[in-house]
Motif scaffolding. Structure first.
Motif, PDB file in Angstrom:
ATOM      1  N   THR A  98       2.933   1.703  -4.756  1.00 26.66           N
ATOM      2  CA  THR A  98       2.931   0.333  -4.198  1.00 26.66           C
ATOM      3  C   THR A  98       1.513  -0.234  -4.108  1.00 26.66           C
ATOM      4  O   THR A  98       1.298  -1.417  -4.388  1.00 26.66           O
ATOM      5  CB  THR A  98       3.577   0.322  -2.808  1.00 26.66           C
ATOM      6  OG1 THR A  98       2.915   1.288  -1.960  1.00 26.66           O
ATOM      7  CG2 THR A  98       5.039   0.667  -2.885  1.00 26.66           C
ATOM      8  N   GLN A  99       0.543   0.614  -3.769  1.00 25.75           N
ATOM      9  CA  GLN A  99      -0.828   0.112  -3.701  1.00 25.75           C
ATOM     10  C   GLN A  99      -1.354  -0.238  -5.087  1.00 25.75           C
ATOM     11  O   GLN A  99      -2.105  -1.210  -5.255  1.00 25.75           O
ATOM     12  CB  GLN A  99      -1.751   1.143  -3.032  1.00 25.75           C
ATOM     13  CG  GLN A  99      -1.358   1.545  -1.619  1.00 25.75           C
ATOM     14  CD  GLN A  99      -1.192   0.364  -0.690  1.00 25.75           C
ATOM     15  OE1 GLN A  99      -1.997  -0.547  -0.693  1.00 25.75           O
ATOM     16  NE2 GLN A  99      -0.125   0.368   0.107  1.00 25.75           N
ATOM     17  N   ARG A 102      -0.047  -3.617  -6.047  1.00 24.72           N
ATOM     18  CA  ARG A 102      -0.726  -4.723  -5.375  1.00 24.72           C
ATOM     19  C   ARG A 102      -2.134  -4.970  -5.892  1.00 24.72           C
ATOM     20  O   ARG A 102      -2.786  -5.956  -5.535  1.00 24.72           O
ATOM     21  CB  ARG A 102      -0.787  -4.456  -3.865  1.00 24.72           C
ATOM     22  CG  ARG A 102       0.577  -4.419  -3.201  1.00 24.72           C
ATOM     23  CD  ARG A 102       0.459  -3.982  -1.748  1.00 24.72           C
ATOM     24  NE  ARG A 102       1.775  -3.692  -1.177  1.00 24.72           N
ATOM     25  CZ  ARG A 102       1.963  -3.067  -0.020  1.00 24.72           C
ATOM     26  NH1 ARG A 102       0.920  -2.671   0.687  1.00 24.72           N
ATOM     27  NH2 ARG A 102       3.179  -2.831   0.427  1.00 24.72           N
ATOM     28  N   TYR A 104      -5.026  -3.512  -5.265  1.00 25.95           N
ATOM     29  CA  TYR A 104      -6.085  -3.520  -4.279  1.00 25.95           C
ATOM     30  C   TYR A 104      -7.345  -2.898  -4.875  1.00 25.95           C
ATOM     31  O   TYR A 104      -7.279  -2.018  -5.739  1.00 25.95           O
ATOM     32  CB  TYR A 104      -5.674  -2.711  -3.040  1.00 25.95           C
ATOM     33  CG  TYR A 104      -4.724  -3.440  -2.121  1.00 25.95           C
ATOM     34  CD1 TYR A 104      -4.828  -4.804  -1.924  1.00 25.95           C
ATOM     35  CD2 TYR A 104      -3.740  -2.750  -1.407  1.00 25.95           C
ATOM     36  CE1 TYR A 104      -3.971  -5.478  -1.068  1.00 25.95           C
ATOM     37  CE2 TYR A 104      -2.881  -3.410  -0.552  1.00 25.95           C
ATOM     38  CZ  TYR A 104      -3.001  -4.772  -0.394  1.00 25.95           C
ATOM     39  OH  TYR A 104      -2.158  -5.441   0.451  1.00 25.95           O
TER      40      TYR A 104
END
Length: 837
Positions: A98-99, A102, A104
């Protein structure tokens, strides 16, 4: 300013979190190893965790975003079905996926992964320490709830720690304020997870129902998120508009406006730009997240806001907003990822722009839905800005002469008082009055236009010739004032002589040459007066004397103040008059302007001296103040006013009475008790008594009168600020005073019909007073035209010669009979005037 640290410092938190996760995972591997049959379930739960990891709620805290997801639901199922170590591995892999989705940056990516791993590992330790979860009963509910809540608490503590490290304690306080909402969401997710667990334990067919509920839950969460954002936006817009209305007249509009807009739009920068207009200079101010004050620079190029002003439309550039690619590259070079610029409008004209730059958080961007919100805020800001400028113009006009643009007498008076307060030892505050000779002859021979040119030229010469520290103003008519600090009265005389010589130079107007002379009076503080009023009075006496003195420059001396000597001689006579009833109380009616109903009377002391004839009230009041007889004078008027009010009330004609009191009465702690005694003695309801205090008495820059005013208001007595506008205060000061009424000074009211400036000032006082919930009384109503103008601007009550002069009681009774309609008295209404002559 809060000191920011680079995001790389997040490793100071990420490292310990990762170590905790690894250490606990080793403990779990030794105590509760992974079961071979858990692989398929682990893969399914991994997929569910990845889907549940999509943010549903987001809280921006300074430069970071705290997101709330649905991961607690699959965690409940995972801890029941899988071994704790397997849950840690599945949750960590899901966090990495999930990171990565995204996108990031590395510091935040690894912090989030380590945070999730540490939280789940501690939760796994809780489950491992609990009894075996064999049945879906209350004991299992408690264990799973404690485990998942522990995971949330670990995540919150980690977020608070990293934001404190990077942004300071302010950021940690803001993050902690969201904890209640996060924990409430966690509790809801845990409850949903337990219900799903119970359903699955009952029958696997419940998967079909759960799928439908999951779809509905996603929609519900998204709707709740949207509702929460809308609620916050509306609340923030309301707070913003209220704050602007409260401080717009105090000169701090830009501070409140930009700070709140930056917070409302969750932006790093908020900038206000207003081009120069008239006497107003250009304004370019920016609120930045980490700065307490405002910056006088902007993050975006000037061409951007000028383009928005010229086009008259909103300009938005960013990843989600689109825009010119070349412009986006230029902004990117300035570390601007997105910007919205909205023009500020006043009618059809664009008066400036408002812009926000860089949505907070690493991955946040302004969206098209933000534009209408920002345009709404800009519309409110434009109105507040225009109102602020309007009041500023009115205030400027009230304190400046329209012809010469110099400060007027009111402004000079305020400057004198301020200079006296901060005068250094060994210096004096000098006041010079220049009286232009022969101006009347110029007006009569050449017309008022020529006279105005003379006045403007005198003003320019004084402005150029006076020292830079001097304040040059026009007192009115043909009189000019100069005030400044000097070392002595002799230095003031020397300066007055030099300035007079500069003014005496020939004045050439077209083909006409004029010789203009001036008479100059000089007074200094503290030698010739303790306040501005005394200095102005005495410098005027000196200027009058200078007209008949060779050299035309006269320093004040006590021999010039014959009026003061006369006052001194009245002291003994006043004491006898008070003892023997030589003073009489007159009454002046107060009338509603809309329907001309009689609402009360003002009680005024009058003295007919057996030798000197009629003594002006200001003379014997001043004598009473200086000789300690003011309390007796005030009580005499109070007693007579209350006695008449009681008699009128007994006669079914209830009229309120107003009595003037001195500031000295407000410093007497026993005065409210004495007022209460008199009210009880005469049996008059306190609301029928109004105490009027001069503006200079309640707005002297101190809080001394305020406790007495509160005690009087607690008695039920009405309080009024008399002669408002003659001092240097503003209506904003009234908000801290417990007063009910403002009386506009007669000098403004009488000039309304001929002077647009006076009309504008009275209009502003009436409008702003009504917004503050104050009644307004206009003094000096002497013509039907003035009455009509006051009605048009909404003034409620007036008094003046148009209705009646101050009358003794016997003549007032006759006036009642002639002017008051008796039918209104019998009907129990306020008495209506039958005819106004």
């Amino acid at each position: 300013m809060t000191r920011r640290r680079p995001t790389e410092h997040a490793w100071l938190i990420t490292g310990p979190l990762a170590a905790v996760a690894v250490l606990i995972s080793l403990i779990l591997a030794l105590s509760t190893p992974i079961r071979p049959g858990d692989a398929l379930v682990a893969v399914v739960l991994l997929a569910v965790m990845v889907v549940a990891g999509v943010p549903t709620l987001s809280f921006v805290v300074r430069r970071q975003a705290v997101v709330v997801t649905l991961t607690e639901i699959p965690l409940v199922l995972a801890f029941y079905r899988l071994s704790p170590l397997a849950v840690v591995l599945v949750a960590t892999i899901a966090a990495i996926m999930t990171q990565a989705y995204r996108r990031y940056p590395p510091p935040k990516f690894w912090f989030n992964v380590a945070r999730d791993a540490a939280g789940v590992s501690v939760a796994g330790l809780v489950v491992a320490a609990a009894p075996t979860l064999d049945e879906v009963g209350p004991a299992t509910w408690v264990v799973l709830s404690v485990a998942v809540t522990t995971n949330t608490l670990i995540s919150l503590l980690a977020v608070v720690g990293v934001i404190t490290l990077l942004q300071g304690w302010q950021g940690s306080r803001e993050t902690a304020s969201t904890a209640l909402q996060v924990l409430a969401t966690t509790a809801l997710n845990v409850a949903v997870g337990l219900l799903i667990l119970i359903a699955l334990a009952t029958t696997l067919w419940s998967v079909l129902l759960l799928a439908a509920l999951a779809a509905a839950g996603v929609l519900l969460y998204r709707s709740y998120s949207q509702f929460l954002r809308q609620h916050r936006t509306l609340a923030d817009i309301y707070e913003l508009t209220r704050a602007m209305s409260e401080v717009g007249q105090q000169g701090t509009l830009a501070d409140v406006l930009l700070g709140r807009i930056r917070s409302l739009m969750q932006a790093e920068y908020a900038t206000l730009w207003v081009p120069a207009q008239g006497r107003h200079p250009e304004v370019l101010l920016t609120a930045r997240l980490d700065d307490r004050g405002l910056l006088d620079v902007a993050q975006t190029p000037a061409a951007l806001r000028e383009r928005a002003r010229d086009s008259g439309g909103t300009l938005a550039v960013g990843r989600a907003l689109g825009g010119d690619p070349e412009l986006r590259r230029e902004l990117s070079s300035r570390q601007v990822k997105d910007v919205i610029v909205v023009p500020l409008r006043s009618g059809q004209a664009v008066i400036g722009t408002l812009e926000v730059v860089n949505r907070l958080s690493d991955v946040g961007h302004f969206a098209p839905s933000d534009i209408p919100i920002f345009e709404t805020v800009a519309a409110h800001a434009a109105v507040a800005l225009e109102n602020s400028r309007l009041v500023d113009r009115l205030r400027h006009d009230a304190y400046h002469d329209a012809l010469t643009k110099l400060p007027n007498r009111r402004r000079i008076t305020g400057a004198l008082d301020e200079a006296a307060k901060i005068r250094a030892p060994g210096e004096v505050v000098a006041l010079l009055l220049f009286d232009v000779d022969g101006l009347r002859q110029v007006n009569e021979s050449l017309g008022h236009a020529a006279g105005d040119k003379v006045l403007v030229e005198v003003a320019d010469r004084l402005r150029r010739s006076a020292p830079s520290s001097a304040l040059v103003g026009r007192a009115g008519g043909d009189e000019f004032l100069v005030t400044l600090r000097l070392e002595s009265a002799d230095a003031a005389l020397e300066l007055a002589t030099e300035l007079r010589e500069q003014i005496r130079d020939e004045m050439v107007f077209d083909a006409l040459t004029l010789d203009v002379d001036t008479a100059v009076g000089v007074a200094v503080y503290p030698d010739h007066g303790s306040d501005a009023a005394a200095l102005l009075q005495r410098v005027d006496l000196a200027a009058t004397a200078a007209k008949s003195v060779p050299g035309a420059v006269q320093l004040f001396n006590p021999a010039l103040e014959s009026r003061s000597l006369r006052r001194l001689g009245l002291a003994g006579d006043l004491r006898r008059a008070l003892e023997e009833g030589g003073l009489e109380v007159y009454f002046q009616p107060k009338v509603t302007l809309r329907d001309r109903r009689l609402v009360g009377v003002e009680c005024l002391a009058r003295w007919e001296h057996p030798t000197h004839g009629t003594v002006a009230p200001e003379d014997f009041v001043a004598v009473a103040e200086h000789t300690g007889q003011l309390d007796r004078l005030t009580e005499l008027v109070l007693r007579e006013g209350l006695r008449r009010s009681r008699d009128w009330g007994d006669g079914a004609q209830s009229l309120a009475v107003a009595v003037n009191i001195s500031v000295r009465s407000l410093t007497d702690q026993h005065f409210p008790a004495r007022v209460q005694e008199l009210l009880d003695e005469y049996g008059v309801p306190p609301q029928r008594l109004t105490l009027e205090i001069k503006e200079s008495g309640v707005m002297d820059g101190t809080d001394r009168p305020i406790p007495t005013l509160h005690r009087l208001r607690d008695l039920g007595v009405r309080l009024s600020v008399d002669d408002f506008g003659t001092g240097d205060s503003s209506l904003a000061h009234l908000r801290r005073l417990p007063v009910h009424e403002v009386k506009v000074d007669r000098s403004f009211v009488q000039g309304m019909a001929t002077d647009p400036g006076d009309l504008a000032i009275v209009n502003a006082v009436v409008t702003l007073s009504q917004q503050f919930g104050l009644a307004v009384v206009a003094e000096g109503v002497e013509s039907e035209l003035t009455l009509e103008l006051l009605q048009d601007i909404g003034c409620e009550i007036g008094q003046g010669f148009l209705f009646s002069r101050p009358l003794p009681y016997e003549r007032l009774e006759a006036w009642f009979g002639a002017q008051v309609d008796p039918e209104t008295i019998s009907a129990g209404e306020l008495p209506r005037l039958r005819v106004v002559p």
